[in-house]
Write a protein that holds these residues in place. Structure first.
Motif, PDB file in Angstrom:
ATOM      1  N   ILE A  82      40.813   1.776  38.139  1.00  0.00           N
ATOM      2  CA  ILE A  82      40.535   2.852  37.179  1.00  0.00           C
ATOM      3  C   ILE A  82      40.779   4.214  37.827  1.00  0.00           C
ATOM      4  N   LYS A  83      40.348   4.390  39.074  1.00  0.00           N
ATOM      5  CA  LYS A  83      40.559   5.660  39.786  1.00  0.00           C
ATOM      6  C   LYS A  83      42.028   6.005  39.906  1.00  0.00           C
ATOM      7  N   ASN A  84      42.877   4.976  40.031  1.00  0.00           N
ATOM      8  CA  ASN A  84      44.300   5.209  40.224  1.00  0.00           C
ATOM      9  C   ASN A  84      45.070   5.349  38.915  1.00  0.00           C
ATOM     10  N   MET A  85      44.393   5.211  37.768  1.00  0.00           N
ATOM     11  CA  MET A  85      45.064   5.398  36.485  1.00  0.00           C
ATOM     12  C   MET A  85      45.265   6.881  36.211  1.00  0.00           C
ATOM     13  N   MET A  86      46.176   7.190  35.299  1.00  0.00           N
ATOM     14  CA  MET A  86      46.470   8.584  34.970  1.00  0.00           C
ATOM     15  C   MET A  86      45.282   9.250  34.291  1.00  0.00           C
ATOM     16  N   GLN A  87      45.055  10.520  34.619  1.00  0.00           N
ATOM     17  CA  GLN A  87      44.001  11.288  33.970  1.00  0.00           C
ATOM     18  C   GLN A  87      44.283  11.384  32.469  1.00  0.00           C
ATOM     19  N   GLY A  88      43.254  11.113  31.663  1.00  0.00           N
ATOM     20  CA  GLY A  88      43.415  11.188  30.215  1.00  0.00           C
ATOM     21  C   GLY A  88      43.900   9.902  29.580  1.00  0.00           C
ATOM     22  N   SER A  89      44.211   8.893  30.383  1.00  0.00           N
ATOM     23  CA  SER A  89      44.605   7.605  29.806  1.00  0.00           C
ATOM     24  C   SER A  89      43.387   6.925  29.182  1.00  0.00           C
ATOM     25  N   VAL A  90      43.641   5.881  28.407  1.00  0.00           N
ATOM     26  CA  VAL A  90      42.588   5.225  27.626  1.00  0.00           C
ATOM     27  C   VAL A  90      42.562   3.738  27.957  1.00  0.00           C
ATOM     28  N   VAL A  91      41.351   3.187  28.103  1.00  0.00           N
ATOM     29  CA  VAL A  91      41.192   1.741  28.262  1.00  0.00           C
ATOM     30  C   VAL A  91      40.306   1.219  27.130  1.00  0.00           C
ATOM     31  N   VAL A  92      40.684   0.066  26.574  1.00  0.00           N
ATOM     32  CA  VAL A  92      39.932  -0.593  25.508  1.00  0.00           C
ATOM     33  C   VAL A  92      39.536  -1.972  26.007  1.00  0.00           C
ATOM     34  N   ASP A  93      38.245  -2.259  26.030  1.00  0.00           N
ATOM     35  CA  ASP A  93      37.757  -3.558  26.503  1.00  0.00           C
ATOM     36  C   ASP A  93      37.257  -4.349  25.307  1.00  0.00           C
ATOM     37  N   VAL A  94      38.143  -5.178  24.754  1.00  0.00           N
ATOM     38  CA  VAL A  94      37.821  -5.899  23.510  1.00  0.00           C
ATOM     39  C   VAL A  94      36.706  -6.919  23.728  1.00  0.00           C
ATOM     40  N   GLY A  95      36.679  -7.562  24.891  1.00  0.00           N
ATOM     41  CA  GLY A  95      35.690  -8.602  25.154  1.00  0.00           C
ATOM     42  C   GLY A  95      34.403  -8.104  25.767  1.00  0.00           C
ATOM     43  N   ILE A  96      33.996  -6.883  25.433  1.00  0.00           N
ATOM     44  CA  ILE A  96      32.812  -6.286  26.052  1.00  0.00           C
ATOM     45  C   ILE A  96      31.535  -7.054  25.715  1.00  0.00           C
ATOM     46  N   SER A 109      33.098  -1.002  32.583  1.00  0.00           N
ATOM     47  CA  SER A 109      32.755  -1.117  31.159  1.00  0.00           C
ATOM     48  C   SER A 109      31.249  -1.185  30.935  1.00  0.00           C
ATOM     49  N   ARG A 110      30.828  -0.674  29.798  1.00  0.00           N
ATOM     50  CA  ARG A 110      29.472  -0.869  29.281  1.00  0.00           C
ATOM     51  C   ARG A 110      29.564  -0.804  27.765  1.00  0.00           C
ATOM     52  N   PRO A 134      31.332   5.951  20.536  1.00  0.00           N
ATOM     53  CA  PRO A 134      32.231   4.882  20.974  1.00  0.00           C
ATOM     54  C   PRO A 134      32.808   5.003  22.378  1.00  0.00           C
ATOM     55  N   ILE A 135      32.813   6.191  22.978  1.00  0.00           N
ATOM     56  CA  ILE A 135      33.566   6.358  24.223  1.00  0.00           C
ATOM     57  C   ILE A 135      32.720   6.974  25.324  1.00  0.00           C
ATOM     58  N   PHE A 136      33.220   6.845  26.558  1.00  0.00           N
ATOM     59  CA  PHE A 136      32.670   7.557  27.707  1.00  0.00           C
ATOM     60  C   PHE A 136      33.780   7.702  28.735  1.00  0.00           C
ATOM     61  N   LEU A 137      33.591   8.631  29.672  1.00  0.00           N
ATOM     62  CA  LEU A 137      34.592   8.924  30.697  1.00  0.00           C
ATOM     63  C   LEU A 137      34.175   8.362  32.051  1.00  0.00           C
ATOM     64  N   VAL A 138      35.118   7.762  32.758  1.00  0.00           N
ATOM     65  CA  VAL A 138      34.929   7.352  34.144  1.00  0.00           C
ATOM     66  C   VAL A 138      36.173   7.756  34.917  1.00  0.00           C
TER      67      VAL A 138
END
Length: 396
Positions: A280-294, A303-304, A311-315
């Protein structure tokens, strides 16, 4: 039973019969919706109703094979106006992020004349550190109609001198034709996600890939099943880049993803943590991740569970969307879909009792997790480090 609670006319008969449909008034109906628990009955009912003269027809279809794709488009072939897929509901939520990853939520009202956009304030956003009166001047013609700010657990309507901060979630209601200048303040563009990476090639992963291709994005799909990857490559005609899923490949492709979708589901088991915090740290700033199986733990270490209201939070500068019940965005439709699929099992359990139903119905037996203190599902036993006992043994 429906007549006891609703002001409706009911007919107890076979829904695919032309005689029954004609008696029900399908010939003069504006809409005939077939939503039984049988895909085949629904399809035949919709086709028959259309032939009788119904203006519009809709069929609830669970099996993805009937949704066609590149080979056969059954909806057009059969002349059905709408085929509804319960599995596609989650993919539609994902599609909103694919179409514009900078916007958290977009809704329209008043026949499209008014738009509500939910936008996040990033560290490089032009809106960060500015007062509300400067961002949304009260006398600007066609400007914001209403503004709210969500900051942590607190949601408030800001005053003119309140300052927008990095990490704030700003909701703006505005006329649809005047959104461009406000969107520029939050670094939103009309361009969809250019690179979409999907981990998992199941039903949700396939639907997400279909949506992403439609926006012109470069789509990469990773899965551990080689046969599944070959099937996906054939279905999409090479327009999806298929890659064997392993730690090295996930790490490589996550670094170039505008949108990363975790669509891994292991029935009965906790989701494996495939994406580490370092990734996650190495991903581009402002990119989005969706965790369907949360709801089963998710595949991201960061994830949490979140909700539709928050719906969202920043890490580490990466937007996380981890709503544990994505189909809840269309609650009525998804409830009908779930009820139609599960009602036959509920009726069998009520009529035969628990033990007899499990002994006679293999589908129910495959879903049994615990029985008389024994763990009867292998994935659950492995996740909980408990002894697995075959259901046939405890039921006998």
């Amino acid at each position: 039973r429906a007549e006891e609670y609703l002001d409706v006319r009911t007919i107890c008969d076979h829904g695919a019969s032309p005689r029954v449909l004609e008696r029900a008034g399908a010939a003069d109906a504006n809409l005939v919706a077939a939503v039984t628990n049988s895909d085949e009955v629904n399809l035949i009912s919709a086709v028959t109703a259309k032939e009788l003269g119904a203006t519009l027809t809709a069929a609830r279809v669970y099996n993805q094979a009937y949704h066609g794709g590149e080979k056969v488009e059954y909806r057009n072939l059969l002349g059905i106006d709408l085929i509804i897929s319960p599995q596609a509901l989650a993919a539609f939520e994902i599609a909103k992020l694919i179409e514009n990853p900078a916007a958290v939520m977009v809704e329209t009202f008043a026949q499209g004349r008014v738009q509500m956009r939910e936008m996040i304030v990033r560290h490089d956003s032009a809106a960060a550190g500015r007062r509300i009166r400067d961002l949304f001047p009260p006398n600007r013609r066609g400007g914001a109609l209403a503004v709210s700010i969500s900051r942590g657990e607190r949601v408030a309507v800001p005053g003119p001198d309140d300052v927008v901060k990095e990490g704030d979630l700003v909701t703006v209601v505005m006329p649809t034709g005047t959104t461009s200048k406000i969107r520029e303040l939050f670094d939103e563009t009309d361009a969809p996600a250019q690179s979409v990476v999907i981990v998992g090639g199941g039903i949700v992963g396939m639907n997400a890939a279909k949506m992403a291709i439609g926006t012109g994005a470069r789509v990469t799909l990773l899965d551990v099943n080689l046969s599944r990857l070959r099937y996906i490559d054939d279905i999409f005609g090479g327009r999806v880049k298929t890659i064997m899923s392993n730690k090295l490949n996930i790490e490589e492709f996550s670094q170039v993803a505008d949108l990363l979708i975790g669509a891994v589901l292991l029935p009965g088991a906790k989701s494996p943590k495939l994406i580490s915090r370092d990734m996650i740290k190495n991903m581009m700033q402002g990119s989005v991740v969706v965790d369907v199986g949360i709801d089963q733990g998710g595949i991201l270490e960061t994830s949490r569970p979140t909700t539709h209201s928050d719906p969202i939070f920043l890490v580490d500068g990466v937007v996380h969307y981890c709503v544990s019940n994505m189909p809840g965005a269309v609650a009525r439709t998804s409830t009908y879909a779930l009820t139609n699929a599960t009602l036959p099992y509920a009726r069998e359990l009520a009529g035969k009792g628990l033990q007899k139903s499990l002994q006679e119905n293999s589908a129910l037996r495959r879903g049994l997790n615990l029985f008389k203190g024994k763990v009867t599902h292998p994935a659950v036993a492995e996740a909980l480090a408990k002894e697995y006992v075959p259901p046939e043994k405890v039921l006998s």
